[in-house]
Design an enzyme around this catalytic site. Structure first.
Site, short mmCIF file in Angstrom:
data_model
loop_
_atom_site.label_atom_id
_atom_site.label_comp_id
_atom_site.label_asym_id
_atom_site.label_seq_id
_atom_site.Cartn_x
_atom_site.Cartn_y
_atom_site.Cartn_z
N ARG A 21 -5.58 -15.97 8.00
CA ARG A 21 -6.42 -15.01 7.29
C ARG A 21 -7.09 -15.61 6.08
O ARG A 21 -6.46 -16.33 5.31
CB ARG A 21 -5.58 -13.81 6.83
CG ARG A 21 -5.07 -12.99 7.96
CD ARG A 21 -4.09 -11.94 7.48
NE ARG A 21 -3.43 -11.32 8.61
CZ ARG A 21 -3.37 -10.00 8.80
NH1 ARG A 21 -3.90 -9.18 7.94
NH2 ARG A 21 -2.76 -9.52 9.86
N SER A 187 -4.32 4.68 11.03
CA SER A 187 -5.34 3.95 10.28
C SER A 187 -6.24 3.08 11.13
O SER A 187 -7.40 2.88 10.78
CB SER A 187 -4.67 3.10 9.22
OG SER A 187 -3.85 2.12 9.81
N HIS A 215 -3.85 8.04 4.99
CA HIS A 215 -5.29 7.96 5.30
C HIS A 215 -5.94 9.35 5.34
O HIS A 215 -7.05 9.49 5.87
CB HIS A 215 -5.51 7.22 6.62
CG HIS A 215 -5.12 5.78 6.49
ND1 HIS A 215 -5.95 4.83 5.96
CD2 HIS A 215 -3.95 5.16 6.76
CE1 HIS A 215 -5.32 3.65 5.92
NE2 HIS A 215 -4.10 3.84 6.41
N LYS A 246 -6.00 4.90 -1.95
CA LYS A 246 -7.11 4.94 -1.00
C LYS A 246 -8.11 6.01 -1.46
O LYS A 246 -8.88 5.74 -2.38
CB LYS A 246 -6.58 5.12 0.41
CG LYS A 246 -5.66 3.93 0.80
CD LYS A 246 -5.28 3.91 2.24
CE LYS A 246 -4.11 2.98 2.55
NZ LYS A 246 -4.42 1.55 2.48
N THR A 275 12.70 -1.08 -10.46
CA THR A 275 11.37 -1.66 -10.63
C THR A 275 10.61 -0.95 -11.75
O THR A 275 10.84 0.25 -12.00
CB THR A 275 10.58 -1.59 -9.28
OG1 THR A 275 9.39 -2.34 -9.39
CG2 THR A 275 10.26 -0.17 -8.88
N THR A 276 9.73 -1.68 -12.39
CA THR A 276 8.96 -1.10 -13.50
C THR A 276 8.07 0.05 -13.00
O THR A 276 7.45 -0.06 -11.95
CB THR A 276 8.09 -2.21 -14.14
OG1 THR A 276 8.97 -3.23 -14.59
CG2 THR A 276 7.27 -1.69 -15.29
N1 PMP Z 1 0.97 3.94 5.24
C1 PMP Z 1 -0.10 3.63 5.98
C2 PMP Z 1 -0.34 4.37 7.24
C3 PMP Z 1 -0.98 2.60 5.57
O1 PMP Z 1 -2.03 2.27 6.31
C4 PMP Z 1 -0.73 1.92 4.35
C5 PMP Z 1 -1.61 0.82 3.78
N2 PMP Z 1 -2.65 0.38 4.47
C6 PMP Z 1 0.40 2.30 3.62
C7 PMP Z 1 1.23 3.29 4.09
C8 PMP Z 1 0.72 1.61 2.33
O2 PMP Z 1 0.02 2.20 1.28
P1 PMP Z 1 -0.35 1.36 -0.01
O3 PMP Z 1 -1.59 0.60 0.32
O4 PMP Z 1 -0.53 2.37 -1.09
O5 PMP Z 1 0.81 0.45 -0.27
#
Ligand code: PMP
Length: 408
Positions: A21, A187, A215, A246, A275-276
């Site tokens: 990639r 997605s 999504h 998103k 985690t922070t």
């Molecule tokens: N769930 C789905 C279906 C996703 O497509 C994604 C990221 N592409 C995530 C969770 C993760 O979300 P984030 O990008 O906020 O980490």
């Protein structure tokens, strides 16, 4: 001792499979979204981004940017600690209230990303239910698969959106506790789960439900509560998960549900505890975005209109798009090398950025360009996109379908 050859071999293997990639280095232009400056090998160039998950352009919305700026000036840049140790800002608490309200739930819990919310949320939930069987859609996102895996419980995978198969697995689990894990909008294929029917089955077989609306939040439902809101089933789903990165245009993830469930996850999830916390400025920006999209349908309507126009333009050009009921427009290439080549030509010669989607994100042989129109991709940009794709398909001799007589 150097182990470099292991790393070099691993990367070479990807190169051989044409799965290595590379990412375009871009500077987003907040005032001219979806345009950006691409740092091309020949120097900086203006391009149009057609593959952003900032689906509604909220990352550049004045109310969102201003909330982030103002809060950073007042509270500083970081959170200063984990939620437990000084990082529990007023802003993050307000954000969780906003999210609970968005999904009609008692409480919400924010994580550093949607990925973390799924991985640590699902694994913690199933670890807290003795003997739980996790029943998961085969196309679930990697973060959900990771959550199921880390949960360490028995799992059963149902064929994508296949209610008959889901029912079989629910029956097979017998009297044991069950968690159904699924997404609303998938997605990569841009299709939608049969939500009401899954809720019917969950109720019939006494299963708990966990829904990923990553999504869909911000984009579906009258207040942007997602497909569950649109379809009137929000109250029938136990845990709704989403992202702030998103359609809301910022960063972070969350789950919402009953107070008792959120309290337990808060208390046991390592990915929450150790985690922070998200900085106050991020939380304030996300809250501004959610509030805006709760009240304004303008962005959603604009997106729907432009998505329909893109689909019509691609159909008129005979480009092989996968039909979807959503804002996601996959154009099928079916080969990793050709997919990368199509993306390269679009960028180098047409100033259009669409990242190729290859295995393992999608199965081999279904490589594609995934186009995500926003309300800000105007008619001129759409005409430019259709023309450019048409040129690339001709030049690379990619497969087509019969063109429709639709408008361009
Ligand atoms: N769930 C789905 C279906 C996703 O497509 C994604 C990221 N592409 C995530 C969770 C993760 O979300 P984030 O990008 O906020 O980490």
């Amino acid at each position: 001792m150097s182990y470099d050859h292991f790393f070099a071999d691993a990367v070479d293997a990807l190169r051989r499979e044409r799965r290595y990639r590379t990412f375009a280095e871009i500077e987003r232009n907040a005032e001219r979204f979806p345009r950006a400056t691409w740092h091309s090998p020949g120097g900086p160039r203006e391009i149009v981004v057609w593959c952003s998950n900032d689906y509604l352009g909220m990352g550049s919305h004045p109310a969102v940017v201003e909330a982030m700026r103002e809060t950073a000036l007042l509270r500083g840049a970081g959170a200063g600690g984990t939620r437990n140790i000084s990082g529990n800002s007023h802003e993050i608490v307000m954000l969780e209230r906003e999210l609970a309200d968005l999904h009609g739930k008692e409480a919400g819990l924010v994580f550093t990303s949607g990925y973390v919310s799924n991985a640590t949320g699902i694994s913690t939930i199933v670890r807290l239910i003795p003997e739980c069987v996790v029943i998961s859609d085969e196309l679930n996102h990697n973060s959900m698969i990771e959550g199921v895996r880390q949960g360490g419980r028995q799992k059963a995978i149902f064929r994508h959106n296949d209610l008959g198969h889901l029912e079989e697995l629910l029956q097979a689990a017998g009297d044991r506790p069950k968690l159904i894990v699924f997404e609303s909008v998938y997605s990569m294929d841009g299709d939608i789960a049969p939500m009401a029917e899954i809720c019917d089955l969950a109720e019939r077989y006494g299963a708990m439900t966990y829904l990923d609306e990553v999504h869909a939040v911000g984009m579906y439902g009258p207040r942007g509560g997602g497909v569950a809101e649109r379809d009137g089933v929000m109250h029938r789903i136990d845990v709704i998960e989403g992202t702030l990165g998103k359609a809301f245009g910022v960063v972070g993830g969350y789950i919402t549900g009953k107070q008792v469930v959120m309290d337990a996850v808060r208390s046991y999830a390592p990915g929450f505890i150790f985690t922070t916390a998200l900085p106050p400025a991020i939380a304030a920006a996300a809250t501004a975005s959610i509030r805006h999209l709760k009240l304004s349908g303008q962005e959603r309507d604009g997106q729907r209109r432009q998505v329909a126009k893109v689909k019509a333009a691609l159909a008129a050009a005979g480009l092989p798009q996968m039909e979807t009921p959503t804002h996601i427009v996959p154009v099928m290439v079916g080969d990793a090398k050709a997919c990368k080549a199509a993306s390269d030509v679009l960028l180098a010669e047409h100033n259009i950025y669409i990242q190729p989607i290859n295995y393992p994100t999608v199965p081999r042989g279904t490589e594609r360009l995934r186009i995500t129109p926003t309300p800000f991709h105007d008619d001129k940009l759409i005409a430019h996109l259709a023309g450019a794709l048409n040129d690339v398909w001709t030049r690379l001799d990619l497969p087509r379908v019969r063109a429709t007589g639709g408008e361009r």
